[in-house]
Design an enzyme around this catalytic site. Structure first.
Site, PDB file in Angstrom:
ATOM      1  N   CYS A   1      53.401  14.682  41.815  1.00  0.00           N
ATOM      2  CA  CYS A   1      52.328  15.637  41.482  1.00  0.00           C
ATOM      3  C   CYS A   1      52.608  17.001  42.099  1.00  0.00           C
ATOM      4  O   CYS A   1      52.398  18.040  41.462  1.00  0.00           O
ATOM      5  CB  CYS A   1      50.979  15.097  41.940  1.00  0.00           C
ATOM      6  SG  CYS A   1      50.399  13.678  40.997  1.00  0.00           S
ATOM      7  N   ASP A   2      53.074  17.015  43.331  1.00  0.00           N
ATOM      8  CA  ASP A   2      53.473  18.270  43.960  1.00  0.00           C
ATOM      9  C   ASP A   2      54.550  18.972  43.146  1.00  0.00           C
ATOM     10  O   ASP A   2      54.457  20.169  42.848  1.00  0.00           O
ATOM     11  CB  ASP A   2      54.040  17.992  45.357  1.00  0.00           C
ATOM     12  CG  ASP A   2      53.007  18.139  46.466  1.00  0.00           C
ATOM     13  OD1 ASP A   2      52.100  18.957  46.326  1.00  0.00           O
ATOM     14  OD2 ASP A   2      53.137  17.427  47.470  1.00  0.00           O
ATOM     15  N   LEU A   3      55.586  18.231  42.807  1.00  0.00           N
ATOM     16  CA  LEU A   3      56.739  18.833  42.150  1.00  0.00           C
ATOM     17  C   LEU A   3      56.409  19.330  40.750  1.00  0.00           C
ATOM     18  O   LEU A   3      56.801  20.432  40.360  1.00  0.00           O
ATOM     19  CB  LEU A   3      57.885  17.828  42.103  1.00  0.00           C
ATOM     20  CG  LEU A   3      58.447  17.402  43.470  1.00  0.00           C
ATOM     21  CD1 LEU A   3      59.425  16.248  43.311  1.00  0.00           C
ATOM     22  CD2 LEU A   3      59.102  18.573  44.171  1.00  0.00           C
TER      23      LEU A   3
ATOM     24  N   ASP B   1      49.701  15.081  47.703  1.00  0.00           N
ATOM     25  CA  ASP B   1      50.323  14.430  46.553  1.00  0.00           C
ATOM     26  C   ASP B   1      49.805  13.011  46.339  1.00  0.00           C
ATOM     27  O   ASP B   1      49.483  12.629  45.211  1.00  0.00           O
ATOM     28  CB  ASP B   1      51.841  14.409  46.729  1.00  0.00           C
ATOM     29  CG  ASP B   1      52.545  13.637  45.626  1.00  0.00           C
ATOM     30  OD1 ASP B   1      52.754  14.215  44.548  1.00  0.00           O
ATOM     31  OD2 ASP B   1      52.854  12.455  45.841  1.00  0.00           O
TER      32      ASP B   1
ATOM     33  N   GLY C   1      54.342  22.380  40.769  1.00  0.00           N
ATOM     34  CA  GLY C   1      55.196  23.541  40.969  1.00  0.00           C
ATOM     35  C   GLY C   1      55.890  23.976  39.689  1.00  0.00           C
ATOM     36  O   GLY C   1      55.998  25.170  39.401  1.00  0.00           O
TER      37      GLY C   1
END
Length: 417
Positions: A171-173, A143, A176
């Site tokens: 960015c990860d979230l 991230d 997703g």
């Protein structure tokens, strides 16, 4: 009274080969929406988040929240012995979500071309740091690297300060969430065409997609944005300002709100000042404007400012820490927090889903599963024999863990709006 209907994705089966954040967060959205999510993990430890504290007994507190409603099947996919069992899962799946390093699934013989031959209706979605192709594809991507390369860290923090990332793994979230949206679209397309497809979503592009204001500025003028603290890129006053006991956020950017803001705080003289005649002028003279505003707000408490501005209909809010968020009266009144049962931990407090559907409410069932809790039951349902499963367990290629029923007592749905 209309009978309560089942969650909207009931009947959809999702295989998750995910670790850490992007794929598990995407799969959690499907689990909340009623899909059966089978989390396939390595028998030796499973998802690395299981080793991330703080811990409740031997279970990871973050894990039992981000992996709620899922079933855990512990298989070593590098072992050739597990291939027949895993392919049986693929045959009955609607979706496969993974966030391994690009090429890892292909090296296992489990890439989209191979699995499409087994299940042409499969929607196969990959999340990665940089995407499945391009010059950066083979680099590790976490991230913070995506926040760095996507420009987010260049505009976060205060002018002249050190680089700062967004406080959550944004960015990860959002990768997703994009993955979940893309899969939902692909399922809708499959309703028309009868066939699945491949989806490629990256942390890098998820982060870059946020640059709405920055792109508008750069592509129009060539100007490169920088950090502004809490201030808005294009509007003023729209930021945190000093109060006598901290800070309060204000957003007086429309003509009506600007007038109400000035009247409420005794700043009516600003309404006659040509430097603040319109939104663009206020932005150009933001430093002087904020200094003038803070000369007043710094004499009032945060609670006083919020009460006055709320009464006048001017957008504002105190800056809450998470102890305040997790006990917030409004969130509590809307039933946002809820307790999910766990077979060894008892009730586990959960963050609710922001999605509220009036006719097909979301599921509220159990917390994240113990590693291997569902291996035997899921593989038997997929057509494996008890002897096959026993062989996999004995060889170390699979793990089973009988922990009882985690779903009772469970609240099965969340109320609609």
């Amino acid at each position: 009274m209309t009978a309560q209907r089942t969650p909207p994705l009931t009947g959809v089966t999702v295989l998750e080969l995910g670790s850490f954040m992007a794929a598990p967060f995407a799969a959690m959205q499907f689990a909340d929406l009623g899909a059966e999510v089978i989390k396939v993990e390595h028998p030796a430890g499973g998802d690395p988040v299981r080793q991330t504290g703080p811990f409740l007994g031997t279970e990871s507190s973050p894990f039992v929240r981000i992996n709620r409603h899922k079933r855990s099947v512990a298989l070593d996919l590098k072992s050739p012995d597990t291939r027949p069992a895993f392919l049986r899962l693929v045959e009955r799946a609607d979706v496969l979500i993974e966030n391994l390093r690009p090429g890892a699934m292909r090296r296992l013989g489990l890439g989209y071309p191979e699995l499409r031959e087994i299940n042409p209706r499969l929607v196969y979605a990959s999340a990665s740091g940089w995407g499945q192709d391009g010059p950066l594809a083979n680099l590790p991507g976490l991230d913070i690297m995506a926040q760095a390369r996507s420009g987010l860290m260049s505009i976060t923090g205060h002018p002249g300060g050190p680089p700062a990332k967004v406080g959550v793994p944004i960015c990860d979230l959002v990768c997703g969430l994009y993955l979940a949206l893309a899969v939902t679209a692909a399922l809708r397309e499959r309703d028309r065409s009868g066939t699945g497809q491949y989806i490629d979503v990256s942390l890098f592009e998820a982060g870059a997609s946020f640059a709405v204001w920055e792109a508008g500025k750069y592509f129009a003028t060539g100007e490169v944005g920088g950090p502004l603290g809490s201030a808005h890129q294009s509007n003023a006053p729209y930021q945190a300002v000093h109060s006598s006991d901290g800070y309060v956020t204000v957003g007086a950017i429309t003509p009506r709100n600007w007038q109400a803001f000035c009247h409420t705080l005794g700043l009516t003289r600003l309404l006659e000042d040509p430097r603040y005649a319109d939104a663009f002028s206020r932005l150009q003279n933001r430093a002087e404007l904020i200094e003038t505003i803070e000369a007043v707000t710094s004499t009032l408490s945060t609670a006083e400012i919020v009460e006055r501005l709320n009464r006048a209909g001017v957008p504002c809010a105190p800056i809450a820490d998470y102890a305040e968020v997790f006990t917030d009266e409004h969130l509590t009144a809307r039933g946002f927090f809820w307790d999910a049962p766990h077979p060894t931990l008892g009730p586990v407090r959960q963050l609710g889903s922001p999605m509220r559907l009036s006719e097909t409410p979301l599921r509220r069932a159990h917390a994240g599963p113990v590693l291997g809790a569902d291996t035997r039951q899921v593989l038997l349902a997929a057509g494996c024999s008890a002897a096959e499963i026993d062989h996999l367990v004995a060889s170390g290629a699979a793990l089973t863990e009988d922990v009882g029923d985690p779903t009772s007592p469970a609240v099965t749905t969340t109320p609609g709006r």
